[in-house]
Design a protein around this motif. Structure first.
Motif, PDB file in Angstrom:
ATOM      1  N   ARG A  46       0.877  -1.176   0.000  1.00  0.00           N
ATOM      2  CA  ARG A  46       0.000   0.000   0.000  1.00  0.00           C
ATOM      3  C   ARG A  46       0.911   1.222   0.000  1.00  0.00           C
ATOM      4  O   ARG A  46       1.391   1.657   1.041  1.00  0.00           O
ATOM      5  CB  ARG A  46      -0.919   0.001   1.215  1.00  0.00           C
ATOM      6  CG  ARG A  46      -1.830  -1.219   1.323  1.00  0.00           C
ATOM      7  CD  ARG A  46      -2.971  -1.180   0.330  1.00  0.00           C
ATOM      8  NE  ARG A  46      -3.861  -2.340   0.473  1.00  0.00           N
ATOM      9  CZ  ARG A  46      -4.920  -2.562  -0.295  1.00  0.00           C
ATOM     10  NH1 ARG A  46      -5.225  -1.704  -1.257  1.00  0.00           N
ATOM     11  NH2 ARG A  46      -5.671  -3.626  -0.119  1.00  0.00           N
ATOM     12  N   MET A  47       1.111   1.771  -1.188  1.00  0.00           N
ATOM     13  CA  MET A  47       2.097   2.833  -1.393  1.00  0.00           C
ATOM     14  C   MET A  47       1.393   4.180  -1.550  1.00  0.00           C
ATOM     15  O   MET A  47       0.475   4.492  -0.788  1.00  0.00           O
ATOM     16  CB  MET A  47       2.951   2.485  -2.607  1.00  0.00           C
ATOM     17  CG  MET A  47       3.584   1.095  -2.576  1.00  0.00           C
ATOM     18  SD  MET A  47       5.011   0.975  -1.509  1.00  0.00           S
ATOM     19  CE  MET A  47       6.274   1.623  -2.598  1.00  0.00           C
ATOM     20  N   TYR A  48       1.794   4.951  -2.543  1.00  0.00           N
ATOM     21  CA  TYR A  48       1.201   6.256  -2.806  1.00  0.00           C
ATOM     22  C   TYR A  48      -0.294   6.106  -3.092  1.00  0.00           C
ATOM     23  O   TYR A  48      -0.713   5.218  -3.805  1.00  0.00           O
ATOM     24  CB  TYR A  48       1.917   6.871  -4.010  1.00  0.00           C
ATOM     25  CG  TYR A  48       1.550   8.283  -4.363  1.00  0.00           C
ATOM     26  CD1 TYR A  48       1.278   9.236  -3.376  1.00  0.00           C
ATOM     27  CD2 TYR A  48       1.492   8.683  -5.686  1.00  0.00           C
ATOM     28  CE1 TYR A  48       0.957  10.537  -3.712  1.00  0.00           C
ATOM     29  CE2 TYR A  48       1.179   9.990  -6.040  1.00  0.00           C
ATOM     30  CZ  TYR A  48       0.908  10.909  -5.044  1.00  0.00           C
ATOM     31  OH  TYR A  48       0.598  12.202  -5.385  1.00  0.00           O
ATOM     32  N   HIS A  49      -1.086   7.010  -2.508  1.00  0.00           N
ATOM     33  CA  HIS A  49      -2.533   7.026  -2.677  1.00  0.00           C
ATOM     34  C   HIS A  49      -3.209   5.838  -1.984  1.00  0.00           C
ATOM     35  O   HIS A  49      -4.186   5.281  -2.494  1.00  0.00           O
ATOM     36  CB  HIS A  49      -2.934   7.068  -4.156  1.00  0.00           C
ATOM     37  CG  HIS A  49      -2.642   8.372  -4.827  1.00  0.00           C
ATOM     38  ND1 HIS A  49      -2.173   8.464  -6.123  1.00  0.00           N
ATOM     39  CD2 HIS A  49      -2.735   9.647  -4.385  1.00  0.00           C
ATOM     40  CE1 HIS A  49      -2.007   9.736  -6.450  1.00  0.00           C
ATOM     41  NE2 HIS A  49      -2.341  10.483  -5.400  1.00  0.00           N
ATOM     42  N   SER A  50      -2.705   5.444  -0.827  1.00  0.00           N
ATOM     43  CA  SER A  50      -3.381   4.435   0.001  1.00  0.00           C
ATOM     44  C   SER A  50      -4.213   5.135   1.068  1.00  0.00           C
ATOM     45  O   SER A  50      -3.996   6.310   1.382  1.00  0.00           O
ATOM     46  CB  SER A  50      -2.361   3.507   0.662  1.00  0.00           C
ATOM     47  OG  SER A  50      -1.649   2.776  -0.307  1.00  0.00           O
TER      48      SER A  50
END
Length: 552
Positions: free
Chosen positions: A392-396
Motif C-alpha cells: 500500500r504505497m502512494y494514494h493508500s
C-alpha cells in the motif's frame, strides 16, 4: 533409555508449566501481544481508493480521480459523464467514486462530474460529507454527499474563492469548515460562506514553509486545539492560529532534525486522545511520525530513493513552553497512515521505506503495521504487527470502522490505471486489519452496549447512563468510554480525526453480566466540534462495537 525418558518427562513438565503461566497471565498483556489479522474483503472495488470517509450509516465513501480514464466499474442505469473540460475521457460511463456498505460487504457506484483528484473534505454537524477542490475543472468545486440509500454527489460550481489542490479541511466549533492551503494557495477560507467570510485570508506561514521545486508543505496537519485555536504543522514547523482574527498566537519550535513531514515527503500526524475533560486546563498532544529527509523528493525523481525517516515528534501544544520529544519507530516509513483505535492506541499502517510520494518514486513497501501506545513508558510504546501481503504505497487509505476494524484500500503510484509492467500496479482491492483486541480469546472481556440506542442526539455537558454487558470477570477500574470523530483520509492525512475520553462515574452492576456507567459529554465545541461520533466502551483495552452519537 531411562535418560531419554527422563528428558522427555522434564520437557513435558516444562511445557505444562509454561502453559500454566500463560493461562494465568494478565489479559491486558495478552491483548497487547504483537499480532492482528488481515482479511481481504473485496478483490476489486472498481476504483483505487485514494480518498476515504466513514459516514454515520456505516458506509464508506471512496473516490480516486476522473482523469485516469475508464475505471473498472460502470455507472448505473446506463449513465455517462459528459464533460468537455475533462482531460481524459470527455464521455465516461464508468464511476470514479463508490460507496462501500460495511454490513453487506458490497459496493454502489457513484457519479462525480468534475475532477476530485487530491482534494479534501470533512463531515458536517448533520453527518453529510462536504468535499472541496480537486484538479483541473474541480479546483473551485464544493461537493456534498448525504448518507442515504440512493443519494449521490451534488456539486456546487465555484463554491470556493481560491482553487484548492492538496489542501486540508477542519470542522470548527460552530460547525462551519475551514479550508487551509493547497498548491500555490497561501491562505485559508471558510465554508459555508457568510457576508464576512466570502473571501480568502492570507497566511504567509504557508509560503514561508514552501520549498522551491519540492513544496513539502501540502496537505498541512491541522488540529483544533482545546482553546479554539488551530494548530497548523507544515514542512518542519508549526503555529497556533486564531483564525477569527487571522493572528498567530504561538510559534512552536522547529521539529528536531528539520526534516520535512508533509507532502510530498509525507509523514502523518494525530492529535492524541483528549482526557481529563473536567480539568481547568485540558492537555493536548500532537504526534508527527515518518516522512523523508530534505531533498528526498528531487533525488527520487532521478531514481535515487533515500531512506524514509524513522522518527516521531511528540509535543504538548497546550504547554506554555512546548518542546518536541523525539521517539524512534521500529520501521522507517513515508506515506504511512495513522488511525486512532477505540482504546486510544494509534495504528501506523501503509507506506514505503524509501523514496517519497509521487509517480513511481518510492520503493520497499512497509508491509508491517505498528501500534503506538501513547500511555506506555517511552521505551515500550511501539509494537510491530502482522505484515500485510499487499503493498500500500502512494494514494493508500485507512479508516476506523464501528466494529473496531481498520479498513485499508488504495495504492496507485501510477499516472493512470496500470496493472502490468510497473513496479507497483494500481491496487483496487479492499482489506480490513483486525487488531488483536478482536481476537476470539478476548470475547468474554469485550463489552456490548445495550443502551442508549444508536444515533441519539446529546447536548454539550449532558450526562448519559451507558448500559453494557460483559460475560467475563469485569475489572471496573479498567473501564473507559471513548468517542471518536471519524476522519477524512487521503495522502496520509486524516482530517478531523479526534478522540475524547469521557469523564465517568463508578461502574455499577445492575443485572447478571449487566453494568451501568454514567458519563458526561464534553462541554463545548472547542473540545468536540458538533457532529457524529463513534462511542465505545473499552474494558482492559478491549473495545465494544460502537454506537453512533450526535453531539451538539
Amino acid at each position: 533409555m531411562a535418560i531419554k525418558t527422563s528428558l522427555v518427562y522434564n520437557i513435558v513438565l516444562w511445557q505444562l508449566h509454561l502453559l500454566l503461566l500463560l493461562s494465568c497471565h494478565d489479559h491486558l498483556n495478552l491483548a497487547n501481544a504483537a499480532g492482528g489479522k488481515w482479511d481481504l474483503l473485496m478483490p476489486n472495488v472498481g476504483i483505487s481508493a485514494m480518498h476515504m470517509q466513514l459516514l454515520n450509516n456505516d458506509r464508506v465513501i471512496m473516490y480516486d480521480r476522473t482523469d485516469f480514464g475508464a475505471s473498472n466499474i460502470s455507472l448505473p442505469d446506463g449513465k455517462c459523464r459528459n464533460n468537455p473540460k475533462e482531460l481524459a475521457l470527455k464521455i465516461d460511463c464508468t464511476a470514479h467514486s463508490v460507496e462501500y456498505d460495511v454490513s453487506t460487504n458490497s459496493i454502489r457506484p457513484l457519479m462525480v462530474q468534475t475532477d476530485v483528484w487530491c482534494s479534501s473534505g470533512s463531515t458536517t454537524s448533520d453527518g453529510s460529507l462536504v468535499q472541496t477542490g480537486g484538479f483541473n475543472d474541480g479546483k473551485l468545486m464544493v461537493r456534498t454527499f448525504n448518507p442515504c440509500n440512493t443519494c449521490d454527489w451534488q456539486e456546487m460550481g465555484d463554491g470556493l474563492v481560491q482553487s484548492r489542490w492538496y489542501s486540508t479541511n477542519h470542522i470548527l466549533p460552530d460547525g462551519s469548515q475551514i479550508i487551509i492551503g493547497g498548491r500555490d494557495a497561501f491562505n485559508y477560507e471558510f465554508f459555508p460562506k457568510t457576508a464576512s467570510t466570502n473571501n480568502v485570508f492570507s497566511l504567509p506561514f504557508l509560503q514561508q514553509t514552501n520549498v522551491p521545486r519540492e513544496e513539502n508543505n501540502l496537505y498541512p496537519f491541522v488540529f483544533l486545539n482545546v482553546d479554539g485555536n488551530l494548530f497548523i504543522f507544515t514542512n518542519d514547523r508549526a503555529i497556533l492560529l486564531d483564525y477569527t482574527t487571522n493572528t498567530i498566537v504561538k510559534t512552536y519550535p522547529q521539529i528536531p532534525g528539520g526534516d520535512p513531514r508533509n507532502y510530498p515527503s509525507t509523514g502523518s500526524a494525530v492529535l492524541l486522545p483528549l482526557k481529563n475533560l473536567r480539568s481547568q486546563t485540558v492537555q493536548a498532544e500532537v504526534l508527527v511520525c515518518g516522512g523523508a529527509p530534505k531533498g528526498s523528493y528531487l533525488r527520487a525523481t532521478k531514481g535515487d530513493f533515500v531512506g524514509a525517516l524513522n522518527t516521531c515528534g511528540r509535543i504538548t501544544i497546550t504547554d506554555p513552553n512546548p518542546q518536541w520529544t523525539m521517539e524512534t519507530m521500529p520501521l522507517p516509513r513515508t506515506m504511512g497512515d495513522m488511525v486512532i483505535l477505540p482504546n486510544g492506541n494509534v495504528l501506523i499502517v501503509n507506506g514505503a521505506a524509501t523514496g517519497t510520494a509521487g509517480w513511481q518514486i518510492a520503493r520497499n513497501p512497509v508491509l508491517s503495521p505498528v501500534i503506538y501506545r501513547p500511555d506506555n513508558p517511552s521505551d515500550s510504546r511501539f509494537e510491530v504487527q502482522t505484515p500485510n501481503a499487499i503493498p500500500r504505497m502512494y494514494h493508500s487509505t485507512a479508516v476506523l470502522l464501528r466494529d473496531g476494524r481498520v479498513l485499508v484500500g488504495g495504492s496507485n503510484p501510477n499516472e493512470l490505471y496500470n496493472f502490468t509492467r510497473v513496479v507497483f500496479p494500481t491496487e483496487l482491492s479492499l482489506e480490513a486489519f483486525s487488531p488483536s483486541y478482536l481476537d476470539v480469546e478476548f470475547a468474554n472481556l469485550r463489552p456490548q452496549i445495550i443502551s442508549p440506542a444508536s444515533h441519539l442526539k446529546f447536548t454539550y455537558g449532558q450526562r448519559v447512563d451507558i448500559r453494557f454487558t460483559a460475560l467475563g470477570l469485569l475489572n471496573r477500574d479498567l473501564i473507559k468510554v471513548t468517542i471518536v470523530a471519524p476522519g477524512f483520509n487521503t495522502h496520509s492525512n486524516t482530517m478531523n480525526q479526534r478522540m475524547l475520553v469521557l469523564p465517568r462515574g463508578i461502574v455499577r452492576q445492575v443485572g447478571r453480566f449487566v453494568y451501568e456507567v454514567s458519563c458526561v459529554f464534553p462541554n463545548s465545541g472547542k473540545l468536540a466540534p458538533p457532529g457524529y461520533y463513534l462511542l465505545f466502551v473499552v474494558h482492559q483495552d478491549i473495545p465494544s462495537e460502537a454506537i453512533w452519537v450526535r453531539v451538539n
